[in-house]
Enzyme design. Structure first.
Site, short mmCIF file in Angstrom:
data_model
loop_
_atom_site.label_atom_id
_atom_site.label_comp_id
_atom_site.label_asym_id
_atom_site.label_seq_id
_atom_site.Cartn_x
_atom_site.Cartn_y
_atom_site.Cartn_z
N HIS A 1 12.30 -30.15 -12.79
CA HIS A 1 12.26 -30.96 -11.56
C HIS A 1 12.45 -30.02 -10.36
O HIS A 1 13.46 -29.31 -10.27
CB HIS A 1 13.34 -32.04 -11.59
CG HIS A 1 13.07 -33.10 -12.61
ND1 HIS A 1 14.07 -33.68 -13.37
CD2 HIS A 1 11.90 -33.67 -13.02
CE1 HIS A 1 13.51 -34.58 -14.18
NE2 HIS A 1 12.21 -34.59 -13.99
N GLU B 1 15.76 -29.36 -8.04
CA GLU B 1 17.03 -29.02 -8.68
C GLU B 1 17.22 -27.51 -8.72
O GLU B 1 17.16 -26.87 -9.77
CB GLU B 1 17.07 -29.67 -10.08
CG GLU B 1 16.99 -31.19 -9.99
CD GLU B 1 16.71 -31.89 -11.32
OE1 GLU B 1 16.75 -31.23 -12.38
OE2 GLU B 1 16.43 -33.11 -11.29
N ARG C 1 10.16 -33.71 -6.54
CA ARG C 1 10.62 -33.68 -7.93
C ARG C 1 9.51 -33.32 -8.93
O ARG C 1 9.73 -32.57 -9.88
CB ARG C 1 11.18 -35.07 -8.28
CG ARG C 1 11.48 -35.34 -9.76
CD ARG C 1 11.94 -36.79 -9.91
NE ARG C 1 11.97 -37.26 -11.27
CZ ARG C 1 13.07 -37.29 -12.04
NH1 ARG C 1 14.21 -36.83 -11.60
NH2 ARG C 1 13.01 -37.79 -13.26
N HIS D 1 19.09 -28.99 -15.66
CA HIS D 1 18.78 -29.96 -14.60
C HIS D 1 19.99 -30.08 -13.66
O HIS D 1 21.03 -29.48 -13.88
CB HIS D 1 18.51 -31.34 -15.21
CG HIS D 1 17.32 -31.39 -16.10
ND1 HIS D 1 16.12 -31.95 -15.72
CD2 HIS D 1 17.13 -30.95 -17.38
CE1 HIS D 1 15.25 -31.85 -16.71
NE2 HIS D 1 15.83 -31.25 -17.73
N TYR E 1 21.60 -33.46 -10.91
CA TYR E 1 23.01 -33.18 -10.97
C TYR E 1 23.71 -34.32 -11.70
O TYR E 1 23.17 -35.40 -11.80
CB TYR E 1 23.60 -33.05 -9.54
CG TYR E 1 23.32 -34.28 -8.67
CD1 TYR E 1 24.24 -35.31 -8.59
CD2 TYR E 1 22.12 -34.40 -7.98
CE1 TYR E 1 23.98 -36.44 -7.81
CE2 TYR E 1 21.85 -35.52 -7.21
CZ TYR E 1 22.79 -36.54 -7.13
OH TYR E 1 22.52 -37.67 -6.38
N GLU F 1 23.08 -31.24 -17.16
CA GLU F 1 23.02 -31.71 -15.78
C GLU F 1 24.15 -30.96 -15.05
O GLU F 1 25.33 -31.26 -15.26
CB GLU F 1 23.24 -33.22 -15.69
CG GLU F 1 22.13 -34.05 -16.31
CD GLU F 1 20.87 -34.13 -15.46
OE1 GLU F 1 20.91 -33.69 -14.29
OE2 GLU F 1 19.85 -34.63 -15.96
#
Length: 376
Positions: free
Chosen positions: A135, A138, A193, A263, A265, A337
């Site tokens: 993405h 990120e 994204r 990734h 968050y 994440e």
């Protein structure tokens, strides 16, 4: 839930109890706050000037002292061009440990570079795949991939664990998976994204590269509408980036024992399944690896990560790379994440790159060393 523009007259509705991140144009702030107070909606201002926060990360780069590649700064975010120059430099400088290659080309024709990291001690070795930046927005993901490579090369001689990892395993590291989207997030839209493929019918760009894999494709948690952030694409592996990586992983699936995707968050360590509420066959081994990894991570700065199956820990999503890797025979498949839990969100400040990467490094080393043991 995230909306780019607050329009009280629009059909967008907030459901009671929901939490929304709202990006508000500067000229509507005065009318929005009284509206929220009047409707008794609780709110917190997380970033008072979003544009300024974005410019802090991208705007002043030409004025920043650009250090030479031997002194590459791992505590700032880097553009795609800088990351690719860095990869070429490592390929030339550390030829005994680094081999750079491309698995294909992106929609816009950019090479999809991967670094193969490890001591060429024997012809066949088990391997770990690491990708960052599926993405585009990120940015902490690509920062971590670069940090991992730096740590591996700098500590190989002095750290017995790192020496063991690089001697017994190969690491395939893809610092920027979604190269077109990442470039676009630097030049046009910091919050982009998706990929950048074109949809002629809707005039919308891009597919969510983490909904485009051939595993329960376009089911729950993915959208069929090309303008949505979670658009699954016209068919599985429609995106050349996804197709290229899937082809490489299929070709090397007997060798690759772990798949790690980074990734942001939420501060979570997730494992399959994403697309359904079910227990994976090797749950005990994967669960113990996750438990030890989040404890190792927490030991650095006390930051707590939740861990568990992605479907119940985060949300249900279909067509994800992690589920695909697991379904294709890679026994340890994880999605990190990274920081934070929403205050800065995708705009994690550069001062938090070092602590985030330092603690994440402990988790990744822990998972990797777990692979080298027999899990019963």
């Amino acid at each position: 839930l995230q909306v780019d523009l607050w329009q009280p007259s629009s059909p967008f509705l907030l459901v009671e109890g929901a939490v929304a991140d709202v990006r508000v144009p500067r000229n509507t702030t005065r009318s929005l706050l009284p509206f929220l107070q009047q409707e008794n909606i609780q709110y917190t201002i997380l970033i008072s000037d979003l544009q300024q926060a974005i410019e802090n990360q991208t705007g002043g780069r030409s004025h920043r002292n650009r250090r030479s590649l031997p002194g590459y700064n791992y505590e700032v975010y880097h553009s795609l061009e800088e990351i690719e120059d860095w990869m070429h430099y490592l390929n030339r400088t550390y030829s005994d440990l680094v081999h750079m290659f491309s698995v294909g080309k992106s929609y816009e024709g950019r090479p999809l570079y991967v670094l193969k990291l490890g001591k060429r001690s024997r012809p066949y070795k088990k391997a770990v795949w690491i990708d960052c930046g599926i993405h585009a927005r990120e940015w902490i993901g690509p920062a971590f991939c670069q940090w991992f490579v730096k740590e591996a090369l700098q500590t190989y001689q002095t750290d017995p664990d790192m020496r063991k990892m690089l001697t017994q395993l190969y690491f395939y590291i893809m610092p920027v998976f979604n190269v077109d989207g990442y470039h676009f997030s630097w030049t046009n839209d910091r919050f982009w994204r998706k990929t950048r493929s074109k949809n002629m019918r809707f005039h919308c760009h891009g597919v969510d590269a983490n909904r485009n894999w051939k595993v329960k494709w376009c089911d729950e948690g993915a959208s069929l509408h090309p303008c949505d952030d979670t658009y699954c694409g016209p068919f599985p592996e429609s995106e050349p980036e996804v197709k290229a990586v899937a082809h490489f992983l299929r070709k090397h699936r007997k060798q690759i024992k772990a798949y790690l995707s980074f990734h942001a968050y939420a501060q979570m360590l997730l494992y399959p399944y994403s697309y359904k509420y079910a227990t994976i066959p090797n749950f005990n081994c994967v669960e113990s690896a996750a438990y030890n990894a989040v404890n190792a991570l927490q030991s650095a700065y006390g930051v707590r990560y939740r861990y568990g199956p992605a479907s119940s820990t985060l949300y249900v999503s279909s067509g994800s790379s992690m589920d695909w890797a697991y379904k294709n025979g890679i026994p340890y498949a994880f999605a990190f994440e990274l920081r934070d839990t929403g205050h800065f969100g995708f705009l994690l400040p550069e001062m938090l790159i070092k602590p985030t990467c330092t603690e994440t490094m402990l988790a990744v080393k822990n998972i990797t060393l777990h692979l080298l043991k027999k899990c019963h």
